[in-house]
Write a protein that holds these residues in place. Structure first.
Motif, PDB file in Angstrom:
ATOM      1  N   LYS A   1      54.813  34.633 108.812  1.00  0.00           N
ATOM      2  CA  LYS A   1      55.373  35.973 108.981  1.00  0.00           C
ATOM      3  C   LYS A   1      54.587  36.847 109.954  1.00  0.00           C
ATOM      4  CE  LYS A   1      57.316  36.002 104.384  1.00  0.00           C
ATOM      5  NZ  LYS A   1      57.502  36.741 103.156  1.00  0.00           N
ATOM      6  N   MET A   2      53.526  36.319 110.533  1.00  0.00           N
ATOM      7  CA  MET A   2      52.682  37.145 111.401  1.00  0.00           C
ATOM      8  C   MET A   2      52.257  36.326 112.618  1.00  0.00           C
ATOM      9  SD  MET A   2      49.090  38.990 110.414  1.00  0.00           S
ATOM     10  CE  MET A   2      48.096  37.530 110.410  1.00  0.00           C
ATOM     11  N   ALA A   3      52.351  36.911 113.766  1.00  0.00           N
ATOM     12  CA  ALA A   3      51.938  36.232 114.993  1.00  0.00           C
ATOM     13  C   ALA A   3      50.411  36.132 115.040  1.00  0.00           C
ATOM     14  CB  ALA A   3      52.439  37.006 116.211  1.00  0.00           C
ATOM     15  N   ALA A   4      49.932  35.108 115.724  1.00  0.00           N
ATOM     16  CA  ALA A   4      48.485  34.923 115.874  1.00  0.00           C
ATOM     17  C   ALA A   4      47.908  36.021 116.756  1.00  0.00           C
ATOM     18  CB  ALA A   4      48.212  33.563 116.487  1.00  0.00           C
ATOM     19  N   ARG A   5      46.724  36.472 116.375  1.00  0.00           N
ATOM     20  CA  ARG A   5      45.984  37.449 117.183  1.00  0.00           C
ATOM     21  C   ARG A   5      44.582  36.899 117.426  1.00  0.00           C
ATOM     22  NH1 ARG A   5      46.959  42.918 114.029  1.00  0.00           N
ATOM     23  NH2 ARG A   5      47.531  41.609 112.267  1.00  0.00           N
TER      24      ARG A   5
ATOM     25  N   GLY B   1      47.466  33.105 112.874  1.00  0.00           N
ATOM     26  CA  GLY B   1      48.784  33.592 112.493  1.00  0.00           C
ATOM     27  C   GLY B   1      49.287  32.923 111.223  1.00  0.00           C
ATOM     28  N   THR B   2      50.423  33.413 110.739  1.00  0.00           N
ATOM     29  CA  THR B   2      51.076  32.850 109.564  1.00  0.00           C
ATOM     30  C   THR B   2      52.553  32.712 109.881  1.00  0.00           C
ATOM     31  OG1 THR B   2      51.573  34.994 108.565  1.00  0.00           O
ATOM     32  CG2 THR B   2      49.435  34.007 108.019  1.00  0.00           C
TER      33      THR B   2
END
Length: 166
Positions: free
Chosen positions: A111-115, A108-109
């Motif tokens: 601005k983005m959740a971990a997948r 993740g980052t």
């Protein structure tokens, strides 16, 4: 009395194994590559998909075949000239390769959740990988035993032939 363990290192281990079992490195190398390909095939369907392009880049190969590519989970050493991959001494080392965005998707980052899709798959498949490698070593042991038995049989036949002729 507790057993004592002495860690020798990979080169010393393979030197001793090859002295006892000449085919062990070849057997293990084949299983390493097949296990890595199987792992890549298990990771690919779990990869996040928008276009499917990222998932199609996940592949397994020997590290020696792709010296410039960054493997998934590969360790990096930062130097004055930039980041460098830490090289391995194992000529048969295998790895999983994928597009560079794998780490952003996995962890993740801001601005983005971990997948996560790589390491959970690896952890689920790790025991099977170890069984594959252990099976390769066991095959090498069985082959060495069979070769040793055939040599013993040949020696006995030669001794019998010499005794009959003499």
């Amino acid at each position: 009395m507790r057993p004592k363990v002495k860690w020798e290192g990979r080169e010393a281990l393979y030197r001793r194994l090859n002295a006892l079992l000449p085919n062990v490195e070849k057997e293990v190398a084949g299983e390493q590559l097949e296990g890595a390909k199987e792992l890549a095939n298990r990771i690919r369907p779990r990869a996040p998909r928008n276009t499917g392009r990222y998932a199609s880049t996940i592949e397994a190969d020997r590290l020696s075949n792709r010296p410039a590519d960054r493997r998934i989970g590969g360790k990096v050493k930062t130097t004055k000239t930039g980041n460098e991959l830490i090289a391995t001494k194992d000529p048969n080392a295998t790895g999983i390769f994928g597009e560079f965005i794998w780490r952003f998707l996995e962890f993740g980052t801001v601005k983005m959740a971990a997948r996560p899709h790589i390491f959970p798959t690896y952890r689920a498949y790790r025991k099977a990988l170890r069984r594959r490698i252990a099976g390769a070593v066991n095959r090498a042991v069985r082959k060495a035993k069979a070769d040793q038995q055939s040599l013993t049989d040949q020696n006995e036949e030669l001794i019998d032939a010499v005794e009959r002729s003499g």
